[in-house]
Each structure stands twice: as C-alpha cells, then as structure tokens.
Design a protein around this motif. Structure first.
Motif, PDB file in Angstrom:
ATOM      1  N   ILE B 101     -32.275  -0.958 -22.884  1.00  0.00           N
ATOM      2  CA  ILE B 101     -32.197  -1.113 -21.433  1.00  0.00           C
ATOM      3  C   ILE B 101     -30.726  -1.264 -21.083  1.00  0.00           C
ATOM      4  CG2 ILE B 101     -33.007  -2.396 -19.446  1.00  0.00           C
ATOM      5  CD1 ILE B 101     -35.362  -1.579 -20.880  1.00  0.00           C
ATOM      6  N   LYS B 102     -30.233  -0.337 -20.265  1.00  0.00           N
ATOM      7  CA  LYS B 102     -28.809  -0.391 -19.913  1.00  0.00           C
ATOM      8  C   LYS B 102     -28.682  -0.416 -18.398  1.00  0.00           C
ATOM      9  CE  LYS B 102     -26.605   0.959 -23.933  1.00  0.00           C
ATOM     10  NZ  LYS B 102     -27.381   1.652 -24.934  1.00  0.00           N
ATOM     11  N   ALA B 103     -28.097  -1.489 -17.894  1.00  0.00           N
ATOM     12  CA  ALA B 103     -27.957  -1.624 -16.440  1.00  0.00           C
ATOM     13  C   ALA B 103     -26.503  -1.490 -16.051  1.00  0.00           C
ATOM     14  CB  ALA B 103     -28.502  -2.980 -15.999  1.00  0.00           C
ATOM     15  N   ILE B 104     -26.239  -0.590 -15.089  1.00  0.00           N
ATOM     16  CA  ILE B 104     -24.861  -0.394 -14.608  1.00  0.00           C
ATOM     17  C   ILE B 104     -24.848  -0.699 -13.128  1.00  0.00           C
ATOM     18  CG2 ILE B 104     -22.957   1.215 -14.556  1.00  0.00           C
ATOM     19  CD1 ILE B 104     -23.891   1.339 -17.212  1.00  0.00           C
ATOM     20  N   GLY B 105     -23.907  -1.492 -12.693  1.00  0.00           N
ATOM     21  CA  GLY B 105     -23.825  -1.861 -11.283  1.00  0.00           C
ATOM     22  C   GLY B 105     -22.658  -1.185 -10.595  1.00  0.00           C
ATOM     23  N   HIS B 106     -22.874  -0.763  -9.344  1.00  0.00           N
ATOM     24  CA  HIS B 106     -21.787  -0.174  -8.545  1.00  0.00           C
ATOM     25  C   HIS B 106     -21.924  -0.681  -7.133  1.00  0.00           C
ATOM     26  CE1 HIS B 106     -20.340   3.029 -11.267  1.00  0.00           C
ATOM     27  NE2 HIS B 106     -21.542   2.897 -11.773  1.00  0.00           N
ATOM     28  N   VAL B 107     -20.821  -0.732  -6.438  1.00  0.00           N
ATOM     29  CA  VAL B 107     -20.896  -1.056  -5.021  1.00  0.00           C
ATOM     30  C   VAL B 107     -20.540   0.197  -4.257  1.00  0.00           C
ATOM     31  CG1 VAL B 107     -19.925  -2.434  -3.161  1.00  0.00           C
ATOM     32  CG2 VAL B 107     -20.272  -3.454  -5.388  1.00  0.00           C
ATOM     33  N   ILE B 108     -21.473   0.681  -3.453  1.00  0.00           N
ATOM     34  CA  ILE B 108     -21.139   1.856  -2.649  1.00  0.00           C
ATOM     35  C   ILE B 108     -21.232   1.483  -1.184  1.00  0.00           C
ATOM     36  CG2 ILE B 108     -21.721   3.589  -4.361  1.00  0.00           C
ATOM     37  CD1 ILE B 108     -24.388   3.895  -3.283  1.00  0.00           C
ATOM     38  N   GLU B 109     -20.414   2.152  -0.417  1.00  0.00           N
ATOM     39  CA  GLU B 109     -20.321   1.766   0.988  1.00  0.00           C
ATOM     40  C   GLU B 109     -20.505   2.987   1.866  1.00  0.00           C
ATOM     41  OE1 GLU B 109     -17.043  -0.692   1.904  1.00  0.00           O
ATOM     42  OE2 GLU B 109     -17.053  -0.085   4.018  1.00  0.00           O
ATOM     43  N   GLU B 110     -21.186   2.768   2.961  1.00  0.00           N
ATOM     44  CA  GLU B 110     -21.381   3.877   3.893  1.00  0.00           C
ATOM     45  C   GLU B 110     -21.532   3.302   5.279  1.00  0.00           C
ATOM     46  OE1 GLU B 110     -23.956   7.835   3.325  1.00  0.00           O
ATOM     47  OE2 GLU B 110     -25.140   6.136   4.052  1.00  0.00           O
ATOM     48  N   GLY B 111     -20.752   3.773   6.202  1.00  0.00           N
ATOM     49  CA  GLY B 111     -20.863   3.318   7.590  1.00  0.00           C
ATOM     50  C   GLY B 111     -20.695   1.819   7.726  1.00  0.00           C
ATOM     51  N   VAL B 113     -21.680  -0.384   5.730  1.00  0.00           N
ATOM     52  CA  VAL B 113     -22.719  -1.136   5.024  1.00  0.00           C
ATOM     53  C   VAL B 113     -22.434  -1.063   3.528  1.00  0.00           C
ATOM     54  CG1 VAL B 113     -25.180  -1.326   4.588  1.00  0.00           C
ATOM     55  CG2 VAL B 113     -24.366  -0.471   6.785  1.00  0.00           C
ATOM     56  N   LYS B 114     -22.442  -2.232   2.906  1.00  0.00           N
ATOM     57  CA  LYS B 114     -22.171  -2.267   1.459  1.00  0.00           C
ATOM     58  C   LYS B 114     -23.483  -2.419   0.716  1.00  0.00           C
ATOM     59  CE  LYS B 114     -18.362  -5.310   1.211  1.00  0.00           C
ATOM     60  NZ  LYS B 114     -17.724  -5.139   2.467  1.00  0.00           N
ATOM     61  N   MET B 115     -23.636  -1.578  -0.321  1.00  0.00           N
ATOM     62  CA  MET B 115     -24.837  -1.710  -1.143  1.00  0.00           C
ATOM     63  C   MET B 115     -24.425  -1.943  -2.582  1.00  0.00           C
ATOM     64  SD  MET B 115     -28.171   0.654  -1.574  1.00  0.00           S
ATOM     65  CE  MET B 115     -27.673   2.132  -2.372  1.00  0.00           C
ATOM     66  N   LYS B 116     -24.965  -2.994  -3.162  1.00  0.00           N
ATOM     67  CA  LYS B 116     -24.714  -3.229  -4.581  1.00  0.00           C
ATOM     68  C   LYS B 116     -25.855  -2.556  -5.324  1.00  0.00           C
ATOM     69  CE  LYS B 116     -23.936  -6.769  -8.040  1.00  0.00           C
ATOM     70  NZ  LYS B 116     -25.278  -6.747  -8.672  1.00  0.00           N
ATOM     71  N   LEU B 117     -25.552  -1.390  -5.846  1.00  0.00           N
ATOM     72  CA  LEU B 117     -26.589  -0.587  -6.485  1.00  0.00           C
ATOM     73  C   LEU B 117     -26.539  -0.793  -7.985  1.00  0.00           C
ATOM     74  CD1 LEU B 117     -28.625   1.850  -6.377  1.00  0.00           C
ATOM     75  CD2 LEU B 117     -26.641   3.285  -6.766  1.00  0.00           C
ATOM     76  N   THR B 118     -27.689  -1.071  -8.567  1.00  0.00           N
ATOM     77  CA  THR B 118     -27.762  -1.179 -10.026  1.00  0.00           C
ATOM     78  C   THR B 118     -28.727  -0.129 -10.530  1.00  0.00           C
ATOM     79  OG1 THR B 118     -27.484  -3.566  -9.794  1.00  0.00           O
ATOM     80  CG2 THR B 118     -28.161  -2.748 -11.944  1.00  0.00           C
ATOM     81  N   VAL B 119     -28.239   0.701 -11.442  1.00  0.00           N
ATOM     82  CA  VAL B 119     -29.101   1.712 -12.042  1.00  0.00           C
ATOM     83  C   VAL B 119     -29.452   1.254 -13.449  1.00  0.00           C
ATOM     84  CG1 VAL B 119     -29.272   4.100 -12.789  1.00  0.00           C
ATOM     85  CG2 VAL B 119     -28.035   3.542 -10.709  1.00  0.00           C
ATOM     86  N   ILE B 120     -30.739   1.153 -13.716  1.00  0.00           N
ATOM     87  CA  ILE B 120     -31.178   0.670 -15.024  1.00  0.00           C
ATOM     88  C   ILE B 120     -31.739   1.853 -15.792  1.00  0.00           C
ATOM     89  CG2 ILE B 120     -32.688  -0.947 -16.204  1.00  0.00           C
ATOM     90  CD1 ILE B 120     -32.694  -2.169 -13.104  1.00  0.00           C
ATOM     91  N   ASP B 121     -31.065   2.172 -16.878  1.00  0.00           N
ATOM     92  CA  ASP B 121     -31.482   3.324 -17.662  1.00  0.00           C
ATOM     93  C   ASP B 121     -32.250   2.850 -18.893  1.00  0.00           C
ATOM     94  OD1 ASP B 121     -29.665   6.379 -18.460  1.00  0.00           O
ATOM     95  OD2 ASP B 121     -31.778   5.883 -18.506  1.00  0.00           O
ATOM     96  N   THR B 122     -33.120   3.716 -19.397  1.00  0.00           N
ATOM     97  CA  THR B 122     -33.948   3.328 -20.544  1.00  0.00           C
ATOM     98  C   THR B 122     -33.881   4.390 -21.631  1.00  0.00           C
ATOM     99  OG1 THR B 122     -35.825   4.394 -19.468  1.00  0.00           O
ATOM    100  CG2 THR B 122     -35.578   2.036 -19.145  1.00  0.00           C
ATOM    101  N   PRO B 123     -32.713   4.574 -22.255  1.00  0.00           N
ATOM    102  CA  PRO B 123     -32.612   5.618 -23.276  1.00  0.00           C
ATOM    103  C   PRO B 123     -33.504   5.294 -24.463  1.00  0.00           C
ATOM    104  CG  PRO B 123     -30.667   4.230 -23.298  1.00  0.00           C
ATOM    105  CD  PRO B 123     -31.474   3.796 -22.117  1.00  0.00           C
ATOM    106  N   GLY B 124     -34.079   6.325 -25.040  1.00  0.00           N
ATOM    107  CA  GLY B 124     -34.942   6.141 -26.196  1.00  0.00           C
ATOM    108  C   GLY B 124     -36.416   6.127 -25.848  1.00  0.00           C
ATOM    109  N   PHE B 125     -36.741   6.071 -24.559  1.00  0.00           N
ATOM    110  CA  PHE B 125     -38.146   6.045 -24.181  1.00  0.00           C
ATOM    111  C   PHE B 125     -38.788   7.397 -24.477  1.00  0.00           C
ATOM    112  CE2 PHE B 125     -41.854   4.740 -21.962  1.00  0.00           C
ATOM    113  CZ  PHE B 125     -42.347   5.880 -21.369  1.00  0.00           C
ATOM    114  N   GLY B 126     -39.873   7.390 -25.220  1.00  0.00           N
ATOM    115  CA  GLY B 126     -40.620   8.624 -25.437  1.00  0.00           C
ATOM    116  C   GLY B 126     -39.968   9.640 -26.340  1.00  0.00           C
TER     117      GLY B 126
END
Lengths: 424, 346
Positions: B101-111, B113-126
C-alpha cells in the motif's frame, strides 16, 4: 562367347562375334548385370539404345564408321532420373494430406478464438458457451480439441486446435499449466507406443506442433504466471509468444513491450521457438523478410471476426469511433507476419522440430526412466538395456506373444521351402 | 434544501465566476411580500469562504492488476502528476511479491480552493500466481484509517480538525476482456463494498468497439447485481427521489465507466487535447463518443465528491465505529491518553 540376350538374328553368329567383339563388349557394358534396368527410366533408355544399335548393326557400314567406335551421347550415359523424386514425394503427400496441431493458451478474454478464426478463415467456436465469473470460480483448466479439414488448391490440411479454457483465470492459479503439460506428454506417449507397436502404417500423429501463447497487452511485460507456464512447456513444445489485442497499444508502447518481453525471456532462460536461419544462397528479398520476422518477435497481433469497409474496400478489421484497424495491414499489427510464419513458411519446420527435438527428448527421457527403474528392480539379465515397449498390459502382451509365434512359424516354413528349392 | 446542498457541493469545488455582491442585496422581484430580508441564504457564502481557507482532504485508492493504467488515469483525472509513478518512485515497475500500500499526498489548487489529495496505490494486487486473499492488506489498511480517526475522535483534547486519512473512494479497475468479470474481481468487490465506496471502472477501454463495450458493461452490471455487490452510489443511501433518479440513471446506464487515460497532448482540429495516437486515428480522452473518461471525472469530482466523503463518514465509518464499540462493550477504544476518563463523549 555368347553374350547379350540372344536377340540378334541367328545368322549373325560367329562371324560377327569375332570381328565385332568390341560391339559385344559394349553391349555387355550396357546390358550386363550392373545396369538397373528395372527402373522405368532405365528400361526406356535401354530400349532406345538397343534400337539404335540394331539400326547401326544392320545398316551397311562404311569405312568411317568402322574406324570410329560407337559412342553414345554423354547425357544419355549420365542421366539416372532420380531428380524426379521431389515431384513424386510431392504428389504422394498431396494425396495423403497434411496434419497440423496447434495449441492456444492464455488468459480468457485475450482474443484467442478470434485470432484462430482469423488465421484459418473459419468459425470454429460457433457453439461456444462462455462462463461468467461465478461459474469460473470453481472451474479447472480444461483441454478442448476442435478439428477442421481445410482444402486449398487440392492440398488437404487436417487442422486440430487445442484450446485451454480456464487457464490463468482462477484466483489461485498455482500449477494451472499442469493439465496442459499432462496433455502434451500424453500425446507423446501415445505416439511412442504406436511407433513401437505392430501396425505402424496408420499412426495418428496427435502431437502438438506449436503452442501460441497469448501475453496480455495490459501488463508491463511478462506476468509471473506467463513465466511459469513458458518454463514448464518450453522443452515440450514449440512456444510462439504473441502480444494479444495489440490495438490497445500505440506504436511506441508496442516497441517497449516487445523489448521488455524479449529481455525477460532471456533473463528467465525461456526457450521459445527460434526461426531457423535461412541458407546463404537464398535471394536477398527472402533474407530481408527473414530478418524482419526475427526482429518482430514476439508478434503483436489483432484478430477479427467481422468485415468492415475501409477506404472503399472490405477488409477484416475492427471499427472504432476514431478509426478502423485493419487486421491484414502490416502497419497496424503483425498478423500477416504470424500467418506467413505459421502457415506459409514455417509449418513444416515446426513439425520437424517437434519430431526431432521435443519428441526425441521425451523418448530419451522415457527410456532412461524405464531402464533406470528396471536396473533398480534387477529384472533384466542382459547388460544391454533394450526395452522397446513400456510395460504393456496383459492383453497386448498376449497378442504380441501370439504374433511372435506366428512369425517364427512362418520363418521356419520359408527356410524349409528355400532348402527344398536348393536341393532340387 | 436539496438545491442548496448541490450548490454548496459545487461551490466548494469550482466557485463560479459569478458577480457576487460583497454585501447581500435585497432579492428584487422575488417574494416582495417578505417583511424584510433576513440573510439566511448568506450561509452558503460563509461556508464557501471557510472552505476556501481551510481547504479539504480527498483520499482516493486505485486497485487493479498491474498495467491497467491506474496511475495514468489518476494523473489524467487531476490533470497533474499525482500518481506513485510520477513521484520519482521506482520506475522499474517490478511486480512486488505481496500487495503493498503506497500513499502519496499532493496539494492541488484551483480557483482559490486547496485540495489535499492523497492517492493510495496497491501494487501487487492480482499479479501473483496465487492471489488468494490478496485483498486482505487492502481491507486492513482501510480499517486502520478508520481506527486512526476513531482514536482521534474519542480523545478528550482532540484536534480542531481531525486529519482525515480515510479512503473516500476506491476505483476498481476491471480488465477489458470483453467476456465478464474475473473471479478475483468478484471476490474483491464482495469483501470490500461493505467497507468502502467502490467505483468499478473498465480500464483501457480503447480495446473494445462500441458494441463490445455495451455488451460487456451489461454483462458486468448483471454479474454485480446477481452477486449482491453494491457499488457506489449505493441504492440504500439515496436520500430522496431526486437523488434516486439521478443515481439510477448512472447506475443502470453509465456505470461501470469505460475509460481511457493519457497524459500526452496532441493537436486535433487546432486544439490541444489529451489523447493516444495510433496508426489508425487519435483517441481523444475527453471526447464522449470515444470513451467515458469525462463522465467519470464529472461524477467523481464535479458532482459526487462531497457525497463520497459524506457516505464514507456517515455510513462506512459509523459501521466500523459501531462494531468497535460493540466489541469493546459499548466503551470507546482505550488509549493511553484517555485512560482515566471513560466517559463517552461521543
């Protein structure tokens, strides 16, 4: 000295022999026991020569002719006539027909059936029922055979497609290739027995000549199940790896994937089918084609069961909102290369390699196993371990014994007859 | 009030550039019988301002076999390099032996509005030969995030804004075989649809023609129904008729979305668009006649983002919490800080 076949008219006796002894020698040289006069070409030639000689002998001889001994043209001397053998083989094979067994393996949904239909322009899977996911949870790998007879320009091909539904589909795919290796071994064993058996005229060759292995285009190279499958089978059958459904990849992705797969095949020591090198005396175009073939492996293929209109022509292809993929367009995929390789240029080589390499390996292994087992059991007396048949069952043994007895009796009778003839 | 909810959700994301008065004005022509204008409707404006200041969290998980385009799709969704692959991670792409389980966090901004986006990847599944129980690490991770949140919540001196690492949305990538779901897909979704919002997605959809796509989607929908798998938006959480009709349409016609992802731009008809260039044409990612990426993006980001968070908080998290409290005999889970105070301040 009387020689030849006595075909000269009676009047031509001693006088001729003395003055024309050279002629007799000549005739002996041609019609003596050394000449194989029973081959059709040979018989024809000898008749011609005989006729010509008769002419010359009977015609009034001039001085010139006396001093120059009769010489036959060189080509008539040298021409034996076996150059027609390939034609004879060809005619016999065409009459007998060819057979080819092709296995397709890979996860379900990679377009195997579509590709087979596209390759052989048939519809082998009309009545197929696809299972849904729940049904597939408890399914094991099956082996299904479809046979179809195809004829083209008088040449008959009995094509057998061995399908492997269920491969790689389960949640736990440990040893899912075992049913497949077992099947291939069974075919080898059956051929082995038939070869060592009594009726060898009509041996059915069900050995698998080629295995097309479909690699998913969605991965980044070979998956663990791909590697294990190929390692389990590369010494039993010719493996031709293919990249399936290649229309979901753009050209740069195809290139990268092919490189990656080639690297991994080397890394894991997988022995896929190698295209034989062409002879150095082939023409340049053929050599160029051969090179391209080798560089495109593994082939990225697309199959299609439907015909679409593209640029005013009806072609086999797939219609997308953004364009039409043509199966037989070399710029779109390697389908044409695969078809040429499999059917038009390398079909015979695949069969040869199966017979000469894979089958021989199996046979050697088998014999070794048997002899090592027997020496362990201490059952043979002779130091030479020869056992043509694997332990046959009781009935066949009885049959064999009976036939052996018969043979012996017949041999004895023959001997007796020969003796009688000689005594006479 | 339904209107307000939708408006609030939308304004949290993409504040429209409408001319807003700095001071609320009298609504001219509407309800001129009102005795006076109170100004309750300004609450929306206040919420908007607050949200813009604090920003918000969004955690999205991607699950599927390797090579199905998960990282590319996430990058395309958020129009930035936010996936694990782009964060200077190991680009060798070796398949790991167990599910990670690998979680990467980024802060992206638009208009603004700030969003703290975390994408959680699951390499090895299946990807292994034996994939039994490969969903267990994923289920464990999700429950761990609930546990973390629960612990924070039961704290006496708890933070003003509890950091939210709970998985709001799980995109499950279905391989486009054209036949049906695979046994592994069913197993995963059966186990996890009760724990997290699952949005099934058909990956690399450029491998199917239109008819194949429609047939495949129908078959997948039927299989999910037959197996009792409730993917997001779940029928039982439709709040009112309006929600129901909207969601029904999505559930029965659009989902699972057949998507194509790309992070490369090409020039088509004078415009620069995201796409894939093949020898037989250019696949435009945002063109609805080519694939349904735009639908997925609108669904996840522009219309249902807030709802995803709310369902996670109000339903999945509450289920977990209730279970934990029941296991503990109705008491909150014990931590070293709250040892002397067992009073339930929940």
């Amino acid at each position: 000295m009387r020689a030849g076949g006595g075909w000269l008219p009676y009047g031509f006796s001693q006088g001729w022999e003395r003055t024309h002894g050279w002629l007799w020698l000549l005739l002996l040289g041609f019609f003596g026991p050394r000449r194989r006069s029973d081959s059709p070409a040979g018989v024809m030639d000898s008749i011609i020569i005989q006729a010509r000689l008769v002419e010359r002998l009977l015609s009034p001889r001039t001085q010139a002719q006396r001093s120059h001994p009769l010489k036959l043209k060189d080509h008539e001397k040298q021409y034996v006539g076996f150059a027609t053998l390939p034609n004879q083989v060809h005619r016999k094979s065409v009459k007998k027909g060819f057979d080819f067994t092709l296995m397709v393996a890979g996860e379900s949904g990679l377009g195997k059936s579509t590709l087979v239909n596209s390759l052989f322009l048939t519809d082998l899977y009309k009545d197929r029922k696809l299972l849904n996911a729940e049904e597939r949870i408890s399914q094991t790998v099956e082996i299904l055979k479809h046979t179809v007879d195809i004829e083209e320009k008088g040449v008959k091909l009995k094509l057998t497609i061995v399908d492997t539904p269920g491969f790689g589909d389960a949640v736990n795919n440990t040893e899912c290739w075992k049913p497949i290796t077992d099947y291939i071994d069974q075919q080898f064993e059956q051929y082995f027995r038939d070869e060592s058996g009594l009726n060898r005229k009509n041996i059915q060759d069900n050995r698998v000549h080629c295995c097309l292995y479909f690699i998913s285009p969605f991965g980044h190279g070979l998956r663990p199940v791909d590697v294990e499958f190929m390692k389990a089978l590369h010494e039993k059958v010719n493996i031709v790896p293919l990249i399936a459904k290649a229309d979901c990849l753009i050209p740069s992705e195809i290139r990268k994937l092919k490189e990656r797969i080639r690297e991994e095949i080397d890394k894991f020591g997988i022995k896929v089918y190698q295209f034989p090198d062409c002879d150095s005396d082939e023409d340049e175009e053929f050599k160029q084609q051969d090179r391209e073939l080798k560089e495109s492996a593994p082939f990225a293929v697309i199959g299609s069961n439907t015909v679409v209109e593209a640029k005013g022509q009806r072609v086999r292809g797939r219609l997308y909102p953004w364009g039409i993929v043509e199966v037989e367009n070399q710029a779109h995929c390697d389908f044409v290369k695969l078809r040429n390789m499999l059917i038009r240029t390398h079909m015979h080589d695949l069969k040869d390699v199966t017979c000469d390499v894979h089958y021989e390996n199996y046979r050697a292994q088998c014999i070794q196993q048997m002899t090592s087992k027997l020496t362990q059991d201490n059952r043979i007396e002779s130091p030479i371990p020869i056992l043509p048949l694997p332990t046959p069952d009781a009935e066949t043994e009885k049959l064999i014994k009976m036939k052996d007895e018969e043979l012996r009796r017949m041999q004895e009778m023959l001997q007796k007859m020969q003796q009688q003839m000689q005594d006479q | 009030s339904a209107d307000n909810k939708i408006e609030a959700a939308m304004s949290e994301l993409v504040p429209e550039p409408r001319q807003k008065p700095a001071v609320p004005m009298k609504p001219v022509g509407i309800n001129s019988n009102l005795l006076g204008y109170i100004g309750i409707d300004t609450i929306i404006e206040q919420m908007r301002k607050k949200t813009m200041k604090t920003g918000f969290d969004f955690n999205i998980m991607v699950v599927g076999q390797s090579g199905l385009g998960k990282s590319t799709l996430v990058n395309t969704l958020f129009k930035s390099q936010v996936s694990r692959k782009s964060s200077g991670w190991n680009r060798e792409e070796k398949i790991p032996k167990t599910v990670e389980i690998k979680a990467i966090g980024h802060v992206i901004e638009e208009g603004g509005v700030k969003m703290k986006l975390t994408v959680i990847d699951t390499p090895g599944f299946g990807d292994q030969i034996n994939n039994e129980n490969c969903w267990e690490p994923i289920e464990k991770y999700i429950n761990e995030q609930y546990e973390k949140f629960l612990k924070e919540e039961v704290n006496i001196a708890r933070k003003k804004r509890i950091p939210d690492t709970r998985v709001h949305c799980c995109l499950y990538f279905i391989s486009p075989t054209g036949h049906s779901l695979r046994p592994l897909d069913l197993e995963f979704m059966k186990h996890l649809s009760k724990v997290v919002n699952i949005i099934p997605v058909i990956a690399k959809a450029d491998t199917m023609t239109l008819e194949e796509k429609t047939e495949f989607k129908q078959r997948v929908r039927k299989e999910l129904e037959v197996n009792g798998i409730e993917f997001y938006p779940q029928k039982e959480f439709d709040e009112d008729l309006e929600d129901k009709t909207e969601n029904d349409k999505i559930r029965q016609e659009s989902m699972p979305f057949a998507v194509v992802g790309s992070d490369k731009e090409y020039q088509v008809n004078g415009k620069r668009i995201l796409g894939r260039k093949t020898p037989w044409g250019v696949i435009e990612v945002e063109n609805l006649s080519h694939c349904e990426f735009a639908l997925l993006r609108d669904f996840v980001i522009r219309t249902h983002l807030q709802d995803l968070k709310e369902v996670t908080h109000n339903i999945h998290y509450e289920t977990y919490r209730a279970k934990r409290l029941n296991d503990n005999g109705g008491l909150p889970p014990v931590t070293t800080e709250t040892e002397e105070n067992h009073e339930s301040n929940l």
